[in-house]
Scaffold this active site. Structure first.
Site, PDB file in Angstrom:
ATOM      1  N   GLU A   1      -9.773  -6.903  12.634  1.00  0.00           N
ATOM      2  CA  GLU A   1      -9.915  -8.040  11.708  1.00  0.00           C
ATOM      3  C   GLU A   1      -8.584  -8.706  11.368  1.00  0.00           C
ATOM      4  OE1 GLU A   1     -12.044  -7.234   8.056  1.00  0.00           O
ATOM      5  OE2 GLU A   1     -11.515  -9.183   7.201  1.00  0.00           O
TER       6      GLU A   1
ATOM      7  N   ASP B   1     -12.005  -4.456   7.496  1.00  0.00           N
ATOM      8  CA  ASP B   1     -11.919  -3.936   6.140  1.00  0.00           C
ATOM      9  C   ASP B   1     -13.259  -3.314   5.758  1.00  0.00           C
ATOM     10  OD1 ASP B   1      -9.330  -4.885   5.854  1.00  0.00           O
ATOM     11  OD2 ASP B   1      -9.925  -6.740   4.857  1.00  0.00           O
TER      12      ASP B   1
ATOM     13  N   TYR C   1       0.816  -1.216   0.000  1.00  0.00           N
ATOM     14  CA  TYR C   1       0.000   0.000   0.000  1.00  0.00           C
ATOM     15  C   TYR C   1       0.852   1.269   0.000  1.00  0.00           C
ATOM     16  CZ  TYR C   1      -4.489  -2.318   0.560  1.00  0.00           C
ATOM     17  OH  TYR C   1      -5.608  -3.056   0.360  1.00  0.00           O
TER      18      TYR C   1
END
Lengths: 362, 362
Positions: free
Chosen positions: B195, B247, B99
Site C-alpha cells: 500500500e 494497513d 513509530y
C-alpha cells in the site's frame, strides 16, 4: 497482436457502434444503444472468472427524447475524435478530451465526469479498455524525460540512465534522495517544469523535448523537495534556464513561487531548494483572453488568494501585479490543458515556442 | 564527497549538538538550544542568494521547564537513533521514525507532525538536509522493483528494462498504458503489492526482493487501473502468486478487495483488472494484538465502514468475518509501518516470512 492491429481493431469496434445507428435508421427505427444498468443491484459474481461483473439488467438510451438524442450525439462526436486519433497514432488524456469537446457545440460536455462516464460506456459497448482508444488518465509521481544522462548511486550499485533512451513512457522517476544523483551529460537548452502529468505526457508525445532540446520535469502539483532540488541543480550546475508551466490560477502561481523562491515552511532550505532564476511561462491571465481559452469563474477563495498574493513579497513585481490585477478584473481562470481546445499541437507548435522566444530562451 | 564521507559528516554534526549540551552542563549551565524563530515575521530576502531565508530573530529552548527538557530529551533520542542509522548505512521514512519513538518512554512523539518538526530543527542546527540523515518521505507513483525483465513499446522505440538492474531506487514506474508492456523473463516466486511507498522502500532496502524472490509493486494507496492490470497479468501470464500488504483498517481492506475482486465503478473491466487469486497478507486485526502493534482507536467512520464490509459480498468469508468482528471488539487499527516499533528488520525477517509460509507461498 501488434500495436497497429490493436489500433485497427479499436477503430473498427468504435465505428461499429455508429454503423448500428445507421442500420437502425435504415430500418425505420429511432437510433438507440443498450447498456447494462450500472448499479450495485446489477452486480453479480461470476463463478467461472471469480470476479464481480454486471448482471443482465439493461437500460436503453433512445434518441426519442432530446436528452438522449444529445447523449448519442456526444457519443458520435467522441467516436469520430477517437477514430481520427487512432488513425494518426495520437493519444490524449481524459481531461484533454473534455476540453476538446469545447468545439462540439451542443455536444460539448458540461463536466469531465460526464465525458469520463461516456468513455466507460464506450468500453462496455466495444469490450475494450480506454487504453485501446489511446486515452490516459493524469499520471502522478515526479519524473524526468529529456536529453539528460544521469548516474544514480543506489543500494544495489551505480546505475547510469539516459532519460530518453533508457526509460519507459513514464520517464525517469526522481528518487527521494537526490544527493545520490549526478548529472553526467546533457544535450538540452532549457528545462521546463510542468504542473500536470497530462501536459507532461502531451509534450513528450509531441516530441517537444527533441525539437527544442527541452528537459521535461513533471512536478505533479506542488513539487516535493527532491524535485525542487533537482531543478535547482539543473539550473546551477548545468547552467540551464528553468521555466515553470502551470495552470492559470492563484494556487498554481504558488507552485511557481515555491520553485523560484522557496516556501515559509522550508525557508531554512531555500538556498538549496529554490531556483531564483526560474521564470514563469504560463498560463498567464493575459493568455486566457489572448487565446480565448476555455475558463472557469474565479471562486471566492480564488479571489482571496489572488488578493493575498498582491501583498506577498514574492509577487511584488510589475509583471505579477499587472497579471493578478488583470485576472481579478476578468474573474476567470484556465487550466494548462485548456490549450487542447485549439488542437493537441497548439501548445507545442504555437504557444510555448512563442513564449520561449519572447523570454529570450530560444 | 563520497557517500561514506557525507555520512561521517552528518554523524559528526549531529553528535556536535549533544556535545554542546555536555559542555553547557560542565560549565554549570542548564542545557539549551537556539533556533531562528520560524514565523512569517522572521523571513527575509537575501539579496545575494536571491531567496527568502530566516532572519535574525531567535528563540531559545532551555531544559529549565519540563516541556523544554522533554523536547531536548526527544532530540537526544533522535540524534542517537540517526547516529546508529548512519553507522549501519540504513535509512528510514519520517513515518517509521515516528513509530520507532514508541520505545522511547517519555521521549515518545505524540504525532508525526512533532517528529517532522524536530527533524526540521535538526536540519537547521546541522545545516544539512534530512536526506543526509538518511530520512525520506513517503514516495508516490505506482512502481515495480524486483527480479523482472520487461519490454515496453514506447513512442520512441522499444525499451528493455530489468526492474532491479536498470532502474534507480524509485524502481520502474508503471506506464498508463500497460498494454505496451511485455513481461520477458523473471526469477521470482511471488508478487507482493504494497500500500505505502514507505513500506515498499523498506522491503527494497532490506533486500527482501532478492532474499525471497519477490517482485515488489508499490500500489500507492488505492491502485490505479494500470497497476491492477499489471498485477492481474503477473498472476495470470507469469503464474505468480500475488499477496497484498496494506494497513490494518477498513479502507485498506478495500484496497485488497479492489485488487482481488474489482470495484463497482469498473465492474465492466473486472475480468481484466481483478486478480481473484490475490491473497491478503496483512496487517490483520489479529496481528495488532499478536504483535502488540502501536495502534489508534477506530473512529466512528471506521466502525461504520467495517460494519458495511460485514454485509459486502466481497468479504463474505469466514476469515474476513472473524477478522472484522475481532477488530470491532478491539476497537483498534494499525498501519503497516507500525512494525517499525519492533525494529526496522522485523517486518522482513519475521512477520512476512511467517505469514508467507502460513499461506503456503514460501
Amino acid at each position: 497482436m501488434s500495436r497497429k492491429e490493436m489500433d485497427a481493431r479499436a477503430r473498427e469496434q468504435l465505428v461499429h457502434i455508429a454503423h448500428g445507428w445507421y442500420d437502425q435508421m435504415r430500418d425505420g427505427l429511432v437510433p438507440f444503444i443498450r447498456l447494462p444498468t450500472r448499479t450495485k443491484q446489477n452486480i453479480e459474481y461470476n463463478d467461472e472468472s471469480e470476479v464481480w461483473t454486471y448482471g443482465e439488467k439493461e437500460s436503453m438510451r433512445s434518441a426519442n427524447s432530446e436528452k438522449s438524442a444529445i447523449h448519442l450525439l456526444k457519443m458520435a462526436y467522441v467516436i469520430g475524435f477517437l477514430k481520427q486519433q487512432l488513425a494518426e497514432g495520437r493519444s490524449s488524456t481524459l481531461r484533454e478530451l473534455y476540453y476538446i469537446s469545447e468545439g462540439w457545440k451542443r455536444a460539448k460536455f458540461g463536466a469531465q465526469d460526464e465525458s469520463n462516464r461516456l468513455i466507460e460506456d464506450l468500453e462496455i459497448l466495444t469490450d475494450l479498455q480506454r487504453e485501446a482508444f489511446h486515452l490516459r488518465p493524469e499520471e502522478d509521481g515526479a519524473a524526468i524525460f529529456g536529453p539528460l544522462q544521469i548516474r544514480e548511486s543506489t543500494q544495489r550499485g551505480v546505475r547510469e540512465i539516459h532519460c530518453q533512451e533508457n526509460v519507459g513512457e513514464a520517464g525517469y522517476p526522481i528518487p527521494n534522495n537526490v544527493d545520490t544523483l549526478d548529472f553526467i551529460d546533457h544535450d538540452a537548452k532549457f528545462v521546463i517544469a510542468i504542473e500536470t502529468g497530462g501536459m507532461y505526457a502531451r509534450l513528450m508525445e509531441n516530441g517537444f523535448d527533441e525539437e527544442y532540446g527541452a528537459i521535461l520535469v513533471n512536478l505533479k502539483g506542488q513539487p516535493a523537495r527532491s524535485t525542487r532540488r533537482v531543478l535547482r541543480r539543473l539550473n546551477e550546475a548545468m547552467d540551464l534556464p528553468v521555466v515553470v508551466f502551470t495552470d492559470g490560477d492563484p494556487w498554481s502561481y504558488r507552485i511557481y513561487a515555491s520553485v523560484a523562491y522557496g516556501s515559509i515552511k522550508s525557508a531554512h532550505m531555500s538556498e538549496r531548494l529554490a531556483t531564483p532564476q526560474a521564470q514563469f511561462i504560463g498560463v498567464q491571465p493575459s493568455d486566457i483572453s489572448d487565446y480565448n481559452l476555455p475558463s472557469d469563474k474565479l471562486t471566492e477563495q480564488d479571489v482571496a488568494a489572488l488578493k493575498s498574493e498582491l501583498t506577498d513579497p514574492r509577487f511584488a513585481t510589475d509583471y505579477w501585479r499587472e497579471q493578478i490585477n488583470l485576472q481579478l478584473e476578468m474573474k476567470l481562470k484556465s487550466e494548462q490543458q485548456a490549450f487542447a481546445s485549439r488542437g493537441l499541437d497548439f501548445v507545442t507548435k504555437e504557444y510555448l515556442p512563442n513564449r520561449l522566444s519572447e523570454m529570450g530562451i530560444i
